[in-house]
Design an enzyme around this catalytic site. Structure first.
Site, PDB file in Angstrom:
ATOM      1  N   ASP A  10      37.323  34.014  50.077  1.00  0.00           N
ATOM      2  CA  ASP A  10      37.860  35.270  49.546  1.00  0.00           C
ATOM      3  C   ASP A  10      38.867  34.900  48.462  1.00  0.00           C
ATOM      4  O   ASP A  10      39.242  33.726  48.321  1.00  0.00           O
ATOM      5  CB  ASP A  10      38.551  36.061  50.673  1.00  0.00           C
ATOM      6  N   SER A  11      39.351  35.914  47.745  1.00  0.00           N
ATOM      7  CA  SER A  11      40.390  35.663  46.743  1.00  0.00           C
ATOM      8  C   SER A  11      41.707  35.262  47.410  1.00  0.00           C
ATOM      9  O   SER A  11      42.586  34.734  46.734  1.00  0.00           O
ATOM     10  CB  SER A  11      40.627  36.920  45.911  1.00  0.00           C
ATOM     11  N   CYS A  74      34.417  38.556  50.544  1.00  0.00           N
ATOM     12  CA  CYS A  74      35.124  39.211  49.437  1.00  0.00           C
ATOM     13  C   CYS A  74      34.138  40.167  48.770  1.00  0.00           C
ATOM     14  O   CYS A  74      33.107  39.738  48.245  1.00  0.00           O
ATOM     15  CB  CYS A  74      35.592  38.158  48.436  1.00  0.00           C
ATOM     16  N   ASN A  75      34.448  41.442  48.820  1.00  0.00           N
ATOM     17  CA  ASN A  75      33.548  42.438  48.232  1.00  0.00           C
ATOM     18  C   ASN A  75      33.429  42.279  46.720  1.00  0.00           C
ATOM     19  O   ASN A  75      32.354  42.465  46.152  1.00  0.00           O
ATOM     20  CB  ASN A  75      34.081  43.848  48.518  1.00  0.00           C
ATOM     21  N   GLU A 152      48.880  40.561  50.016  1.00  0.00           N
ATOM     22  CA  GLU A 152      49.173  39.164  49.667  1.00  0.00           C
ATOM     23  C   GLU A 152      50.677  38.869  49.753  1.00  0.00           C
ATOM     24  O   GLU A 152      51.078  37.729  49.942  1.00  0.00           O
ATOM     25  CB  GLU A 152      48.645  38.829  48.264  1.00  0.00           C
ATOM     26  N   CYS A 184      36.980  46.468  50.895  1.00  0.00           N
ATOM     27  CA  CYS A 184      37.734  45.294  50.434  1.00  0.00           C
ATOM     28  C   CYS A 184      38.258  44.664  51.711  1.00  0.00           C
ATOM     29  O   CYS A 184      38.820  45.365  52.567  1.00  0.00           O
ATOM     30  CB  CYS A 184      38.889  45.704  49.528  1.00  0.00           C
ATOM     31  N   THR A 185      38.066  43.362  51.839  1.00  0.00           N
ATOM     32  CA  THR A 185      38.400  42.721  53.116  1.00  0.00           C
ATOM     33  C   THR A 185      39.912  42.653  53.370  1.00  0.00           C
ATOM     34  O   THR A 185      40.340  42.358  54.480  1.00  0.00           O
ATOM     35  CB  THR A 185      37.771  41.317  53.205  1.00  0.00           C
ATOM     36  N   HIS A 186      40.718  42.932  52.333  1.00  0.00           N
ATOM     37  CA  HIS A 186      42.170  42.999  52.555  1.00  0.00           C
ATOM     38  C   HIS A 186      42.572  44.286  53.276  1.00  0.00           C
ATOM     39  O   HIS A 186      43.623  44.335  53.920  1.00  0.00           O
ATOM     40  CB  HIS A 186      42.925  42.979  51.220  1.00  0.00           C
TER      41      HIS A 186
HETATM   42  N1  DGL Z   1      39.313  40.789  49.526  1.00  0.00           N
HETATM   43  C1  DGL Z   1      38.784  41.010  48.204  1.00  0.00           C
HETATM   44  C2  DGL Z   1      37.647  42.022  48.263  1.00  0.00           C
HETATM   45  O1  DGL Z   1      37.102  42.241  49.343  1.00  0.00           O
HETATM   46  C3  DGL Z   1      39.948  41.367  47.310  1.00  0.00           C
HETATM   47  C4  DGL Z   1      39.706  41.142  45.893  1.00  0.00           C
HETATM   48  C5  DGL Z   1      40.945  40.957  45.056  1.00  0.00           C
HETATM   49  O2  DGL Z   1      41.490  39.859  45.082  1.00  0.00           O
HETATM   50  O3  DGL Z   1      41.293  41.874  44.307  1.00  0.00           O
HETATM   51  O4  DGL Z   1      37.252  42.584  47.278  1.00  0.00           O
END
Ligand code: DGL
Length: 268
Positions: A10-11, A74-75, A152, A184-186
């Site tokens: 993921d990011s 990460c989507n 984050e 979004c996984t966040h």
């Molecule tokens: N967790 C990422 C997602 O699912 C976040 C992307 C981001 O860093 O903006 O899209």
């Protein structure tokens, strides 16, 4: 029986929601998780650049860690497109999330929230159209720039995130959705705030569990499951500050995060 690890990325910290589900459902599997915290957020970046970052990460997972399968946790990266490397199968969070949302919705009014990159790519709109060809679903999509940055920073429950959520979630509240897919996984880390804003009768769907179930099925089907009793080994890698990753990661995922290795990706 295959002893190689599963790669996830993921990011940043968001993919830990998926890693948690995978550890819980498949405790014997070895995992390698890469959080690209040095280059987050992916959401506002051009999709072409996100695709290059993802290609760097998948290449590293295959070449250095010999992973047997890759989970794009990460989507935004999934929406940008992730190519398989050297025949290693890749699964993403988008289709599992769509399946879970379709199961959860009674009225057919479904909301999807995600990063600017994910929502503007049309990936969810396309995936719902495939999974729901009769058009039962009335989809409302909303981008939520800023949510990822709060997570984050470890700020998952502040007045500021609440005020932002009220503004960004207005379209889904107005559409009277009964199900909201966290695309979004966040975002599962902001679930309490999101639920407070959209109403507690709205079902929040995270793709984490459904993705873990899909991974389990795929491992079984392809004969790639580890199949050895005993807990798997977990490797954590961050392109940002490793001590921050360890501290915040342990708060968000749990004690499985031990040593965190650093990684400095080449410019891409
Ligand atoms: N967790 C990422 C997602 O699912 C976040 C992307 C981001 O860093 O903006 O899209």
């Amino acid at each position: 029986m295959d002893d190689r690890p599963i790669g996830l990325f993921d990011s940043g910290f968001g993919g830990l929601t998926v890693a948690r589900a995978v550890i819980d459902l498949l405790p014997a599997e070895h995992l390698v998780y890469i959080g690209d915290t040095g280059r987050y957020p992916y959401g506002p970046r051009p999709l072409e650049q996100v695709r290059r970052f993802a290609a760097q990460i998948t290449a590293k997972l295959v070449a250095e860690h010999r992973v047997k399968m890759i989970v794009v946790a990460c989507n935004t990266a999934a929406a940008a497109g992730v190519e398989p490397v050297a025949g290693v199968p890749v699964i993403s969070v988008i289709e599992p999330g769509v399946r879970a949302a379709l199961r959860a919705s009674e009225s057919g009014r479904v909301g999807v929230i995600g990063t600017v990159g994910t929502i503007s790519s049309g990936a969810y709109q396309g995936s719902f159209a495939c999974a729901d060809p009769v058009g039962r679903v009335q989809l409302t999509c909303a981008a939520c720039p800023g949510f990822v940055e709060f997570v984050e920073r470890g700020e998952t429950d502040s007045d500021q995130v609440y005020v932002l959520a009220e503004r960004l979630l207005a379209p889904v509240v107005e559409a009277k959705v009964d199900t909201l897919l966290l695309g979004c996984t966040h975002y599962p880390f902001l679930a309490r705030t999101i639920s407070d804003v959209v109403g507690r009768d709205v079902v929040l769907v995270s793709s984490a569990d459904e993705t873990a179930f899909e991974l389990r099925a795929l491992l079984a089907e392809s004969g790639l499951a580890r199949g050895t009793p005993g807990a798997g080994h977990h490797t954590w890698i961050s392109s940002g500050d490793v001590s921050t990753f360890r501290r915040l990661g342990r708060r968000l995922l749990g004690p499985e995060i031990g040593v965190v290795e650093g990684w400095e990706p080449a410019p891409a």
